[in-house]
Design a protein around this motif. Structure first.
Motif, short mmCIF file in Angstrom:
data_model
loop_
_atom_site.label_atom_id
_atom_site.label_comp_id
_atom_site.label_asym_id
_atom_site.label_seq_id
_atom_site.Cartn_x
_atom_site.Cartn_y
_atom_site.Cartn_z
N ARG A 69 0.83 -1.20 0.00
CA ARG A 69 0.00 0.00 0.00
C ARG A 69 0.88 1.27 0.00
O ARG A 69 0.60 2.24 -0.69
N CYS A 72 2.25 1.67 -3.41
CA CYS A 72 1.19 2.12 -4.31
C CYS A 72 1.00 3.63 -4.19
O CYS A 72 0.90 4.34 -5.21
N SER A 82 0.69 1.87 -12.91
CA SER A 82 -0.11 0.81 -13.54
C SER A 82 0.11 -0.55 -12.91
O SER A 82 -0.65 -1.49 -13.15
N PRO A 85 -3.44 -1.17 -8.10
CA PRO A 85 -4.82 -0.73 -8.33
C PRO A 85 -4.90 0.80 -8.34
O PRO A 85 -4.07 1.51 -7.74
N ASN A 87 -7.07 2.58 -6.90
CA ASN A 87 -7.36 2.99 -5.53
C ASN A 87 -6.53 2.12 -4.59
O ASN A 87 -6.79 0.93 -4.42
N CYS A 88 -5.52 2.70 -3.98
CA CYS A 88 -4.63 1.92 -3.11
C CYS A 88 -5.35 1.32 -1.91
O CYS A 88 -4.89 0.34 -1.32
N GLU A 90 -7.83 -0.42 -1.99
CA GLU A 90 -8.35 -1.74 -2.35
C GLU A 90 -7.42 -2.86 -1.88
O GLU A 90 -7.83 -4.03 -1.86
N LEU A 91 -6.20 -2.52 -1.54
CA LEU A 91 -5.27 -3.54 -1.05
C LEU A 91 -5.61 -3.87 0.40
O LEU A 91 -5.09 -3.27 1.35
#
Length: 336
Positions: A69, A72, A82, A85, A87-88, A90-91
């Motif tokens: 995260r 990200c 890329s 995700p 939206n970080c 989502e991890l």
């Protein structure tokens, strides 16, 4: 001495029978030792250790996700974005209860779950022994001229061959029953020392007993097939050649051709599948060639089930054909 007793004595006293039997017994002993050494008793200490390992694994997952995260968030607006995700947030880690402590338990021998595989191992090894010994028992008699000399003393062809076959089958039946009893007792001991027998019920014992009877039938059919093929060819090499040819042609050659041709239920043409169906009561074959797994929604491939009754019918037909042909040729052909 009766003909049957004489043939039984000849079978048991043969050096080849003793050496090959010793080899199979050593192989079974190696299997038993391997199972004993690779399993251990599970108690409160092992359960606690597995739970602690599961918690530690979950903590490692949390740490890895936290690092991911942070990476990200650090690469947002760069070409590396890329790789993560959009939206970080989502991890997210999985629920802690999805890390099952059973994954970290040491191997243990559950008699009800694992012993059927040991019955299969026993049946397969003894069936090979029965086939080869049966072939050698009569093949050596033909090759050495002993059969002709015996028929001079007892000029009753079918009675002589039947006595030999009966001695072979009765001897292997007794041998397998005694060995199966010792095999079962040994694995009960393994389960008590390095596993569990807690799940064994009357029904479970009955199921194992019936599986043992099916294994016995397979051993006797194997012995009769080796005996019958060697008698037909009047040489041990006849039976062994047929066995090797069947393995190469049906297990490798035919299986490869059918799979390349995408024949429906190709595995149904392979001999081991029918053996497994006989011992385990059924074998399900799925035809994956009829499915398009690229399509959304998946696919339920058609299933062909080989039952133990079907496998038993095939075994009985082969037994009757080979033994019947051996008896017929014994009666009709010149023995010189």
């Amino acid at each position: 001495m009766s003909l049957y007793k004489a043939e039984t004595r000849r079978l048991v006293k043969r050096r080849f029978t003793k050496l090959f039997t010793l080899g199979v017994l050593l192989a079974l002993a190696a299997v038993l030792a391997g199972v004993f050494l690779s399993n251990e008793k599970v108690g409160p200490e092992q359960i606690a250790a597995a739970q602690a390992e599961a918690r530690a694994e979950y903590q490692r997952i949390l740490a890895d996700l936290e690092r991911a995260r942070q990476d990200c968030e650090a690469v947002q607006g760069t070409p590396r974005a890329s790789e993560f995700p959009a939206n970080c947030a989502e991890l997210q880690p999985p629920p802690e209860d999805q890390i099952d402590p059973q994954w970290f338990m040491p191997p243990t021998f559950d008699f009800r779950k694992n012993f059927p595989d040991m019955v299969t191992t026993l049946g397969a090894l003894v069936a090979v022994l029965a086939f080869v010994v049966g072939a050698s028992f009569v093949g050596a008699e033909w090759n050495s001229g002993g059969m002709m000399n015996l028929l001079l003393w007892r000029p009753q062809r079918l009675r002589v061959l039947t006595a030999k076959l009966a001695a072979l089958l009765v001897s292997f039946a007794g041998f397998f029953v005694a060995l199966a009893a010792a095999w079962t007792g040994a694995f009960v001991l393994v389960a008590k020392l390095h596993g569990s027998t807690a799940s064994m019920t009357g029904g479970a014992w009955q199921s194992i007993g019936l599986m043992g009877l099916r294994a016995l039938a397979m051993v006797l059919v194997a012995a009769a097939l080796g005996f019958g093929l060697a008698s037909l060819g009047r040489h041990t090499a006849m039976a062994l050649g047929v066995m090797i040819g069947v393995i190469i042609v049906f297990q490798f050659g035919l299986g490869t051709v059918l799979n390349l041709a995408k024949v429906k239920f190709a595995d149904a043409y392979l001999i081991p599948v029918w053996v497994i169906a006989w011992l385990n009561k059924e074998y399900k074959i799925e035809d994956y060639n009829s499915c398009d797994f690229s399509a959304f929604g998946g696919c339920q491939p058609p299933i062909f089930t080989i039952t133990w009754q079907m496998a038993g019918g095939v075994m009985a037909a082969v037994f009757v054909a080979i033994v019947g042909a051996a008896m017929w040729t014994m009666r009709k052909r010149d023995i010189t």
